[in-house]
Structure formats: structure tokens, C-alpha cells
Enzyme design. Structure first.
Site, PDB file in Angstrom:
ATOM      1  N   CYS A   2      -4.140 -10.123  11.839  1.00 50.98           N
ATOM      2  CA  CYS A   2      -4.834 -10.747  12.647  1.00 50.98           C
ATOM      3  C   CYS A   2      -5.695  -9.334  13.240  1.00 50.98           C
ATOM      4  O   CYS A   2      -5.451  -8.398  13.775  1.00 50.98           O
ATOM      5  CB  CYS A   2      -4.507 -11.331  13.831  1.00 50.98           C
ATOM      6  N   ARG A  27      -7.861  -5.143   7.661  1.00 56.60           N
ATOM      7  CA  ARG A  27      -6.354  -5.364   7.904  1.00 56.60           C
ATOM      8  C   ARG A  27      -5.860  -6.658   7.101  1.00 56.60           C
ATOM      9  O   ARG A  27      -4.610  -6.958   7.223  1.00 56.60           O
ATOM     10  CB  ARG A  27      -6.279  -5.734   9.543  1.00 56.60           C
ATOM     11  N   TRP A  74      -4.613 -13.885   9.888  1.00 54.91           N
ATOM     12  CA  TRP A  74      -3.577 -13.681   8.817  1.00 54.91           C
ATOM     13  C   TRP A  74      -2.470 -14.727   8.924  1.00 54.91           C
ATOM     14  O   TRP A  74      -1.669 -14.287   9.961  1.00 54.91           O
ATOM     15  CB  TRP A  74      -3.383 -12.339   8.870  1.00 54.91           C
ATOM     16  N   ASN A 100      -3.185 -12.237  18.307  1.00 54.68           N
ATOM     17  CA  ASN A 100      -2.479 -11.527  17.304  1.00 54.68           C
ATOM     18  C   ASN A 100      -1.202 -11.204  17.548  1.00 54.68           C
ATOM     19  O   ASN A 100      -0.748 -10.552  18.906  1.00 54.68           O
ATOM     20  CB  ASN A 100      -3.147 -10.024  17.030  1.00 54.68           C
ATOM     21  N   GLY A 101      -0.413 -11.586  16.696  1.00 50.57           N
ATOM     22  CA  GLY A 101       1.227 -11.423  17.084  1.00 50.57           C
ATOM     23  C   GLY A 101       2.000 -12.707  16.799  1.00 50.57           C
ATOM     24  O   GLY A 101       1.516 -13.665  16.078  1.00 50.57           O
ATOM     25  N   GLU A 475       6.601   5.375  -4.843  1.00 47.95           N
ATOM     26  CA  GLU A 475       5.177   5.303  -4.422  1.00 47.95           C
ATOM     27  C   GLU A 475       4.078   4.738  -5.371  1.00 47.95           C
ATOM     28  O   GLU A 475       3.379   3.958  -5.595  1.00 47.95           O
ATOM     29  CB  GLU A 475       4.810   6.402  -3.699  1.00 47.95           C
ATOM     30  N   LYS A 479       1.743   1.488  -5.635  1.00 53.20           N
ATOM     31  CA  LYS A 479       0.490   1.072  -5.583  1.00 53.20           C
ATOM     32  C   LYS A 479       0.113   0.376  -6.652  1.00 53.20           C
ATOM     33  O   LYS A 479      -0.876  -0.247  -6.447  1.00 53.20           O
ATOM     34  CB  LYS A 479      -0.306   2.805  -6.069  1.00 53.20           C
ATOM     35  N   GLU A 482       0.489  -3.287  -5.601  1.00 59.23           N
ATOM     36  CA  GLU A 482      -0.252  -3.607  -4.546  1.00 59.23           C
ATOM     37  C   GLU A 482      -1.721  -3.763  -5.050  1.00 59.23           C
ATOM     38  O   GLU A 482      -2.440  -4.969  -4.688  1.00 59.23           O
ATOM     39  CB  GLU A 482      -0.330  -2.527  -3.403  1.00 59.23           C
ATOM     40  N   HIS A 498      22.124   1.824 -16.826  1.00 58.42           N
ATOM     41  CA  HIS A 498      22.902   1.043 -16.087  1.00 58.42           C
ATOM     42  C   HIS A 498      22.354  -0.425 -15.895  1.00 58.42           C
ATOM     43  O   HIS A 498      22.689  -1.183 -15.015  1.00 58.42           O
ATOM     44  CB  HIS A 498      23.482   1.448 -14.873  1.00 58.42           C
ATOM     45  N   LYS A 595      -3.364  -4.278   6.224  1.00 61.24           N
ATOM     46  CA  LYS A 595      -3.344  -2.856   6.435  1.00 61.24           C
ATOM     47  C   LYS A 595      -2.381  -2.414   7.490  1.00 61.24           C
ATOM     48  O   LYS A 595      -1.715  -1.432   7.304  1.00 61.24           O
ATOM     49  CB  LYS A 595      -4.631  -2.584   6.907  1.00 61.24           C
TER      50      LYS A 595
HETATM   51  C1  G6P Z   1       1.547  -2.050   5.115  1.00 61.35           C
HETATM   52  C2  G6P Z   1       0.506  -1.544   4.373  1.00 61.35           C
HETATM   53  C3  G6P Z   1       1.234  -0.364   3.665  1.00 61.35           C
HETATM   54  C4  G6P Z   1       1.633   0.643   4.726  1.00 61.35           C
HETATM   55  C5  G6P Z   1       2.706  -0.187   5.653  1.00 61.35           C
HETATM   56  C6  G6P Z   1       3.218   0.651   6.591  1.00 61.35           C
HETATM   57  O1  G6P Z   1       2.630  -2.907   4.492  1.00 61.35           O
HETATM   58  O2  G6P Z   1      -0.216  -2.535   3.620  1.00 61.35           O
HETATM   59  O3  G6P Z   1       0.133   0.303   3.033  1.00 61.35           O
HETATM   60  O4  G6P Z   1       2.336   1.546   3.737  1.00 61.35           O
HETATM   61  O5  G6P Z   1       2.270  -1.201   6.160  1.00 61.35           O
HETATM   62  O6  G6P Z   1       2.162   0.905   7.454  1.00 61.35           O
HETATM   63  P1  G6P Z   1       2.018   2.317   8.344  1.00 61.35           P
HETATM   64  O7  G6P Z   1       0.704   2.073   9.208  1.00 61.35           O
HETATM   65  O8  G6P Z   1       3.265   2.089   9.465  1.00 61.35           O
HETATM   66  O9  G6P Z   1       2.208   3.369   7.862  1.00 61.35           O
END
Ligand code: G6P
Length: 600
Positions: A2, A27, A74, A100-101, A475, A479, A482, A498, A595
Site C-alpha cells: 500500500c 510499490r 495492495w 498501510n500494514g 538472482e 529476475k 519476476e 540428483h 517493491k
Molecule cells: C520485494 C521486492 C524485491 C526485493 C525484496 C526485498 O519482494 O519485490 O525486489 O528484493 O522485496 O526488498 P528490500 O527492500 O528489503 O531489499
């Protein structure tokens, strides 16, 4: 997650509320809404979907009030719908609130309120707060808020307005971000700094359990006990231009291309005469530690995995790297001899913050690696090192990741230096050249776009690597998932046999990273096993002996193996990016992702 905006000033609130919400779009959200005070009536307009739907709806109203609150939701409790969107108002339509929360005890509170005759319109936990405010209101909104805060459990950032006291906004926070800006003739509030920048760079950071009462020309702060406190204004160095697309189609592409610059910024002033300088940590006695924990989520966790391996190698200290949501519930072995390092771009990730709290309770020394100045993590940890990536807007993290890698490698070598361990000076020299190498790799963008065509129609892709390369492929796979929604998994190359090799068939695509000289040949043998079963391989390596039948090889610059994770990140980001573009995905705002994940 949010996003919240609020305005209290001399102008009409609407333009700040909407521009702020659009800056917070990154976000992630599924609905949006605003409330303004219009001739002492609440005007609440909200709807499911994107901000443009809200903008359309607003056109049917006269919105001129100079006090207002805004929200992008959200969904956590209740599906995305018009009714579940914020703001939420009490049944008498006198109080309006954005939240938010997550309110963990909302079921109990809702039951109590229903027993007292209250009715609810939404399925949200947030509506409980506004009805509770109504219940406790006895002529003072501030006092009612303070009573409500004592009853609710969980996390919140709140902005509250009321027709009963139409000259103010009450804001409060606990474990969710909220920043108050002092602009010309107005106070502006938002969940994140980019939403404020067009109006001001002068901000107050509200701490957990604090409350602020905002009037047009005055602000007062209160602690948990309701006592007046003073807070100081901080000027944030961000610049609005940095939060724009600069001619790129997407923020993600812009941020990928910013990496040479931001890596340079992160290195700036931190290497001098073959020494690593991290003055922020000069008071720590590193001899006192017998183990180190790295804790983070998502991409930051992958950076931690790499950083932790380097730290263990160069300091010989035992290092444990954990995902924050696991760390909290795993009885970590922490005491005053533990160094705990928390990595977070936003500095607001709920799981990472909770893990930090736990580590502090258990008396660890805590260091935050954060990107957002003044974020909760940077204020709550004992020490903080900032990556200098600037605002990262695309949900998928790119420049924050590579700057985290750079800073974590600097930190590893800095600790080694402080422990009088032997330090590889050549590597320190090469660190300074990383921006040039990244620049060079970016010039090969077309090659990575071509690789993306191999992935665009696939359901699954396989990433393999060993040692430090394993962190890189984790990673890379994240990516790709995502942004392009191609299911991708990363495996330790030695584990293929395995289980995962059972999935390899004619037409499978395997992306392999083999940059660690002592183990590259072994990964390359594993590749051969997949080729024998029909896989097409894309290999990133520095190794050039005895590679047979691999159709696509990209040779990375020959620099220290410890630094390769930074370089190989670039092609993996671009492959994910172009796969998403070819498939027509919304690259900057992937579905279901946020985000900044400010709920557990
Ligand atoms: C969310 C984002 C990711 C990020 C993760 C941790 O899942 O979509 O891209 O890596 O949070 O976020 P931070 O702000 O703690 O690095």
C-alpha cells in the site's frame, strides 16, 4: 505494498495526493482512493484497478478541499474491490482513514465492535481502525487515536481526517513507513520519499509508535505515552530527475543502464591507498565476533549469499546467510559475540525489520546495508552503510543488487583488514575498474536480447552454477520469473544429477554461470550432461578450455573471481528484461509483486 499520501495546506489537496500516488505506483497496488474535506463533509472517491480509473471517477466530482488523504491498496485482507479500497470511513461518515500494514487482532476487535452495534462495509482489517476511532471519539481526535493505538496489534502507517476537527490530519506509524515533508505553506505525507520530492526535500521521519498532529501551519509530535516531543527536519539529498525515466522505455532498463554510475558512487571515497575506508564502522571491535549472520529477503538475500561467501573466505569467520522470514522463526544462535548484517534496498521490509529487532534483543551488533536514507532499518540498526543506487523505481531490483554486491565485498575486505588478515590488493584495484567493465558488458545488450528469444515461449528455464555462481544464478532465475513470468529455477550444478536432470528434454534451455576457476570445469561437465539430453545452453564464463557443443558462450572479462557476480548480473538482468518485453509484460510493475513488502 500500500502507498499513502496526505496533504494539509493552503492549496487544493488533490494534485499532491494524485502525483504522490503515481510516484508510489512502483510499490504495487490493485485499487486506489482519496478522501478530501469539502465544506466540512467527507468526499471519498475510490475504485478497484489502476490510478487512471480513479482519475476518471474523480472527474465526476468537484474536489477542491485543502486537506486530504490518498491510498493505493495492495490486497491482504479481502479481494481487490471498490468496497475494500481505502479510504475507509466510519458509519457516521465523520472520520476517514488510510492504512498501510496489517492489524493482527482485527477479528477480535471487529467482534467487539459488532457487539456494540457497529456494522462493516468491507472485509478489510483497516475498517476496524476507523470504527474503533468512532467508538473512542470523545471530542479529541488525537486522544481517540492514542486510545486506538493501544488496542491494535500489528503494523500500521495511518493518516486520519475528520469533519469533527476539520483543521488537521493525525498520522501515526508502527513497522510501516511514513514520512512527513514540510513544503511551502503545507505539510505533505507519503510512504516514500519520491512522492514528496516535487514539493520538498525537508522531511521528518516519524519513529514507531509516534503520532503527529498536522495543521496547515503547525505540526506537533507525541510519543507513545502521549507526551509532546520535538523532532528535527532532515534534508534528503535525492533529486527529482533521478526518479524519472530519462528517455528509457521503462524504469528497469534505465536502472540497468545506471549501474556503471551508481557502482562508482558506491565505491566513491571508500578505497584509498589500497585500503578500504568504511569510517561508519570505525568504532566496532571486530575481534569480539565469533560468527556473522547475513539476513535479507528476495534480491537482497541473493546479494547476501554472495557477500557471506566472500566474507567467510577472507576472514575465516563462520558465516550464516538466512532469509529474514526464516531467521525469525528458526531460533538463531545469537549473542553479544555475533555480528548481524541486514541487507535491504528499501529498508522497510517487514521480515527484515523483525529479524533486526530479534538480533538486537539477543545483543548482536547490527549493521544495515540500505539504499534509502533515513529508512527504518537504517535508523534501527547500530551501524549503517548506504549503497548509493538512488531511487529504484522498477519493482525488479537491478542497480540496488549490484551496489549491494559492491558494498558487501568492500565490507568483507574491510573486516579482513581490521582483523589483520591478508588482503588481495589486486582485487581492490580491480574494484575501481568495475564500472568500466559493466559499461563494456552493457554494449553487448543485443546479444542478450537475442538470448531472450530462446526463452520467450518456454514454460520453464534452468539456471545452474556453483559457489559464488550459485548466488548469481539464483538472482538470474528470480529476475526472469519476476518480470517475464517464465518459471525458472536455479540449481547448484552438482545437484542436477540428483533430481532436476529428470526435467531436461529436447528444447530445454539451461543458463549456466561458470566464473570460479577452481570449479568452472565441473560446471561445464554438468552442462554437457544437459546437452546430451537435448538442452540448449547459454553459458557465461571466463574459462575457455575444453568447452564443446555449447551454442552460446558469453565470455566475461578476466577479473578476480570474487568480483564476477557483479558482472554476470548485467546479462542476466537484460535477458529477463528482454524476455518480458518480447512477451509484452508490464516490466516495471509485474503482477502480484510489490517493491517494498511492508507486511509479514
Ligand atoms: C520485494 C521486492 C524485491 C526485493 C525484496 C526485498 O519482494 O519485490 O525486489 O528484493 O522485496 O526488498 P528490500 O527492500 O528489503 O531489499
Amino acid at each position: 505494498m500500500c502507498g499513502i499520501t496526505a496533504y494539509c495546506g493552503q492549496q487544493e489537496a488533490l494534485s499532491f495526493l494524485m502525483q504522490g500516488l503515481s510516484k508510489l505506483e512502483y510499490r504495487g497496488y490493485d485499487s486506489a482512493g482519496i478522501t478530501t474535506l469539502e465544506n466540512n463533509q467527507l468526499l471519498t472517491i475510490k475504485c478497484k484497478g489502476r490510478l487512471k480509473n480513479l482519475e476518471e471517477k474523480i472527474k465526476n466530482y468537484q474536489v477542491h478541499g485543502s486537506i486530504g488523504i490518498g491510498h493505493t491498496r495492495w490486497a491482504t485482507h479481502g479481494i481487490p474491490s471498490n468496497l475494500n479500497s481505502h479510504p475507509h470511513n466510519n458509519s457516521h461518515d465523520t472520520i476517514s482513514l488510510v492504512h498501510n500494514g496489517i492489524i493482527e487482532n482485527y477479528r477480535q476487535l471487529k467482534k467487539e465492535l459488532i457487539e456494540n452495534g457497529y456494522t462493516f462495509q468491507s472485509d478489510t482489517d483497516s475498517e476496524v481502525i476507523v470504527q474503533l476511532l468512532d467508538y473512542y471519539y470523545d471530542g479529541e481526535l488525537l486522544e481517540a487515536t492514542q486510545k486506538v493505538l493501544k488496542r491494535i496489534e500489528g503494523s500500521y502507517a495511518l493518516c486520519i481526517i475528520s469533519t469533527l476537527e476539520p483543521d488537521k490530519i493525525i498520522v501515526a506509524k508502527k513497522d510501516s513507513p511514513l514520512i512527513i515533508g514540510k513544503a511551502t505553506n503545507a505539510y505533505v505525507v507519503a510512504s516514500d520519499i519520491p512522492a514528496l520530492l516535487e514539493y520538498t526535500k525537508d522531511v521528518y521521519f516519524l519513529d514507531d509508535l509516534e503520532v503527529a498532529m498536522i495543521k496547515k501551519d503547525h505540526i506537533s509530535f507525541y510519543n507513545q505515552q502521549g507526551k509532546r516531543i520535538e523532532k528535527t527536519l532532515t534534508t534528503v539529498p535525492y533529486d527529482l530527475e533521478a526518479a524519472k525515466k530519462d528517455g528509457y522505455d521503462t524504469f528497469m532498463l534505465k536502472e540497468i543502464h545506471e549501474q556503471p554510475y551508481v557502482i562508482n558512487e558506491t565505491l566513491r571515497g571508500r578505497i584509498f591507498n589500497e585500503q578500504i575506508i568504511l569510517d561508519e564502522l570505525k568504532d566496532i571491535n571486530f575481534q569480539q565476533f565469533n560468527k556473522v549472520y547475513f539476513v535479507a529477503c528476495g534480491t537482497a538475500y541473493h546479494a547476501s549469499l554472495c557477500g557471506s561467501q566472500v566474507l567467510q573466505r577472507v576472514t575465516q569467520l563462520p558465516v550464516i546467510s538466512m532469509v529474514a522470514s526464516e531467521f525469525r522463526y528458526n531460533d538463531p544462535l545469537i549473542d553479544q559475540h555475533t555480528l548481524a548484517i541486514f541487507v535491504s534496498q528499501s529498508g522497510e521490509t517487514a521480515d527484515t525489520l523483525a529479524a533486526l529487532k530479534l538480533a538486537k534483543q539477543k545483543q548482536a551488533t547490527t549493521i544495515a546495508i540500505a539504499n534509502v536514507l533515513g529508512s527504518t532499518i537504517s535508523r534501527d540498526s547500530d551501524y549503517v552503510l548506504y549503497t548509493c543506487a538512488g531511487p529504484e523505481i522498477a519493482v525488479a531490483s537491478t542497480k540496488a543488487y549490484t551496489t549491494q554486491l559492491v558494498l558487501l565485498i568492500l565490507l568483507a575486505y574491510y573486516i579482513a583488514q581490521r582483523l589483520n588478515k591478508e588482503v588481495d590488493f589486486q582485487l581492490i584495484h580491480q574494484l575501481n575498474s568495475i564500472p568500466q567493465y559493466v559499461e563494456k558488458i552493457l554494449k553487448d545488450e543485443k546479444i542478450f536480447e537475442k538470448y531472450a528469444y530462446m526463452l520467450k515461449d518456454l514454460h520453464d528455464a534452468y539456471f545452474i552454477g556453483r559457489n559464488l555462481d550459485y548466488a548469481s544464478v539464483l538472482e538470474g532465475a528470480l529476475k526472469l520469473k519476476e518480470v517475464s513470468y517464465v518459471h525458472a529455477d536455479a540449481y547448484v550444478a552438482g545437484e542436477l544429477k540428483h533430481g532436476p536432470i529428470a526435467l531436461i528434454e529436447e528444447g530445454s534451455v539451461v543458463i549456466a554461470v561458470a566464473t570460479q576457476p577452481h570449479i568452472a570445469a565441473k560446471t561445464i561437465s554438468n552442462i554437457q550432461e544437459t546437452i546430451a539430453r537435448g538442452a540448449h545452453v547459454i553459458l557465461f564464463t571466463t574459462h575457455n578450455e575444453n568447452i564443446k557443443h555449447v551454442e552460446n558462450i558469453y565470455y566475461l572479462p578476466q577479473i578476480a573471481p570474487t568480483l564476477q557476480a557483479i558482472l554476470v548480473a548485467i546479462p542476466l538482468q537484460l535477458i529477463a528484461y528482454y524476455t518480458a518485453c518480447i512477451k509484452g509484460c508490464d516490466v516495471d510493475k509485474p503482477r502480484n509483486l510489490a517493491k517494498s513488502v511492508t507486511v509479514e
